[in-house]
Design a protein around this motif. Structure first.
Motif: not given
Length: 524
Positions: A351-356, A309-316
């Motif tokens: 920048a991502i929160i990686a799951i795979a 998941i793009p980190v910026r998506d969650l920060l926004e």
């Protein structure tokens, strides 16, 4: 006066040899540690040896950690565990020998060792369990070790025969039966530890299915790999990907009950389950990671395909407040890492929160179930494994693990190049000197590679096709007019900004090494 010649010599008794005391001490300590480890596996807590090792890592000076990585590489953790185990075993054997004559002193030494382990567990901030659960295995270890030593020394103690005032001496048969019983107990405890250790996360991972990303990576371009045997594969297999972290024991973090908290200087706190993350907008990117511990020409760099998941998506969504400049992330084992906020909300950096990783759920050793991946930053400021907490903050308000140990808070990866072929002192036929390697300049890209033989002129090498600026690039060169003898090959890279690698050698601290990689080889 009594004639001494008429005295009858008093019978002597056999005594227990020292090896029996040493064996008793070793068995007692081993049984205690194994049972403590078995209990740790059942309640998801660190084993006694791991707790001691964690405290050793915490207090180890930085120069000693760097020395261990240089000398032992990814074997530094097994070597530390082995060192702690051998030291404990030797002390236990000494206690056992002492116990042949001074049983109480031997028990006191064993209890003292247990107390040290309990203290280490009580202060183990790397444990994923709460403080009470964390100390239970070491308490069990101490009780079992003291009890077992008392039992074995009791068998070795000399007692009078029935109807006789002389002691019976060392009963070998009885002692060997006790040794056999203790050994069986050790084996059973080891089996429990093996079956249940890390079982929750491993089982959980088997059931994870990664959704197709909404934004998949582009196809790998043709020609990204050079035709030189021995050059690192373009995509680093999971089994070969380097692992550098402070975790002696891989955190056991199943997806059931997992939660990622995003808080701090935000308008809205977020708490996301693993299922929530699977339902987010997923992207797929190929990204090269580099460890700050990588010396010039070192192995701690690898390229993989990541989904997250793009980190910026969650920060926004959380709403970052204006004066924040950093994000502090925390691992399940308590490890903290601070990352510049600008690297995470940059639309030009994925920048991502990686799951795979490479098409499968993250391997346990690489951060399952969730980790951070940030292109262009050394891992110590970005690549948090077993991620459970993201706090938006300011550098002035928080100090992460490595920033308290002399490393810079902001650490962009320094571009570099490496020779994979030849290996040191490799021999080539005079008509087949073909060499190659990799180079990386994340966020910029590699534009040119040059090689030099024996300090001569720099000549251009052939570059493989470029995938993206976030991935490494392979190169090759053939020495058509090679001469027999011993030679030295040196490589340097120029990035897309026109900057050429410096030849100045600097160490890995405080923000990464620099210098040119050279290899000695022979032509025949």
């Amino acid at each position: 006066m009594t004639d001494v010649s008429t005295l009858t010599a008093r019978p002597t008794r056999p005594t227990a040899p020292r090896w029996t005391g040493a064996l008793s001490g070793a068995l007692a300590a081993t049984f205690g540690v194994v049972m403590g480890t078995a209990i740790a596996a059942l309640i998801n807590a660190p084993s006694p040896i791991v707790s001691i090792g964690n405290r050793f890592i915490f207090f180890t000076p930085q120069f000693l950690k760097e020395f261990a990585i240089r000398q032992f590489g990814t074997a530094d953790k097994p070597i530390l565990i082995a060192s702690v185990s051998i030291t404990l075993l030797l002390l236990a054997m000494v206690a056992g020998v002492i116990g042949l004559k001074r049983r109480n002193l031997a028990l006191g030494i064993t209890f003292g060792l247990g107390a040290v382990a309990i203290l280490a567990a009580a202060t183990d901030n790397a444990s994923t369990a709460n403080a009470v659960v964390t100390v239970i295995p070491t308490i069990i270890t101490t009780i079992v070790a003291v009890g077992t030593l008392l039992f074995l020394l009791g068998i070795l103690a000399l007692s009078p025969k029935e109807g006789d005032d002389l002691p019976s001496g060392f009963d070998r048969r009885k002692f060997l039966i006790a040794v056999g019983g203790t050994t069986i107990g050790i084996a059973l405890g080891g089996l429990i530890a093996r079956v249940f250790g890390g079982a929750a996360a491993a089982e959980s991972r088997m059931n994870v299915r990664i959704p197709t990303p909404a934004d998949p990576a582009s196809a790998v371009p043709a020609g990204v790999e050079v035709d030189v045997q021995g050059v690192s594969s373009y995509i680093t297999p999971n089994r070969d990907f380097y692992r550098i972290d402070t975790a002696l024991q891989i955190p056991d973090v199943p997806v059931e009950g997992y939660s990622l908290r995003i808080h701090g200087m935000v308008d809205k706190e977020l708490n996301l389950s693993f299922q929530d993350l699977l339902e987010e907008r997923l992207i797929e990117r190929r990204i090269t990671l580099t460890c700050v511990s990588n010396e010039v020409g070192g192995p701690y760099v690898g390229n993989a395909t990541w989904i997250g998941i793009p980190v910026r998506d969650l920060l926004e969504r959380a709403g970052v407040q204006g004066d924040a400049d950093a994000v502090q992330t925390t691992s399940a084992d308590g490890m903290t890492i601070s990352t510049p906020l600008g690297a995470l909300d940059d639309e030009n950096r994925d920048a991502i929160i990686a799951i795979a990783m490479n098409g499968e759920p993250l391997p346990l050793r690489h951060g399952f179930p969730v980790r951070m991946v940030v292109p262009g930053l050394y891992g110590y400021v970005s690549a948090t494994k077993w991620l459970v907490d993201i706090e938006v903050t300011r550098f002035a308000d928080h100090k992460a693990y490595w920033s308290t140990r002399g490393y810079d808070e902001e650490a962009p990866i320094k571009f570099s190049s490496r020779i994979d072929v030849p290996e040191s002192f490799q021999t080539f036929p005079v008509d087949a000197v073909r060499v190659g390697g990799v180079a990386w300049a994340q966020n910029v890209g590699i534009e040119r590679i040059e090689v030099q033989v024996d300090g001569g002129e720099w000549v251009d090498a052939e570059l493989a096709a470029q995938d993206s600026i976030d991935t490494w690039r392979q190169w090759s060169w053939q020495w058509d007019d090679a001469t027999p003898g011993n030679h030295q090959l040196t490589v340097r890279a120029t990035n897309a900004d026109g900057e050429t690698q410096t030849s100045d050698r600097v160490p890995i601290a405080p923000n990464g090494s620099t210098g040119l990689h050279s290899v000695q080889f022979r032509v025949e």
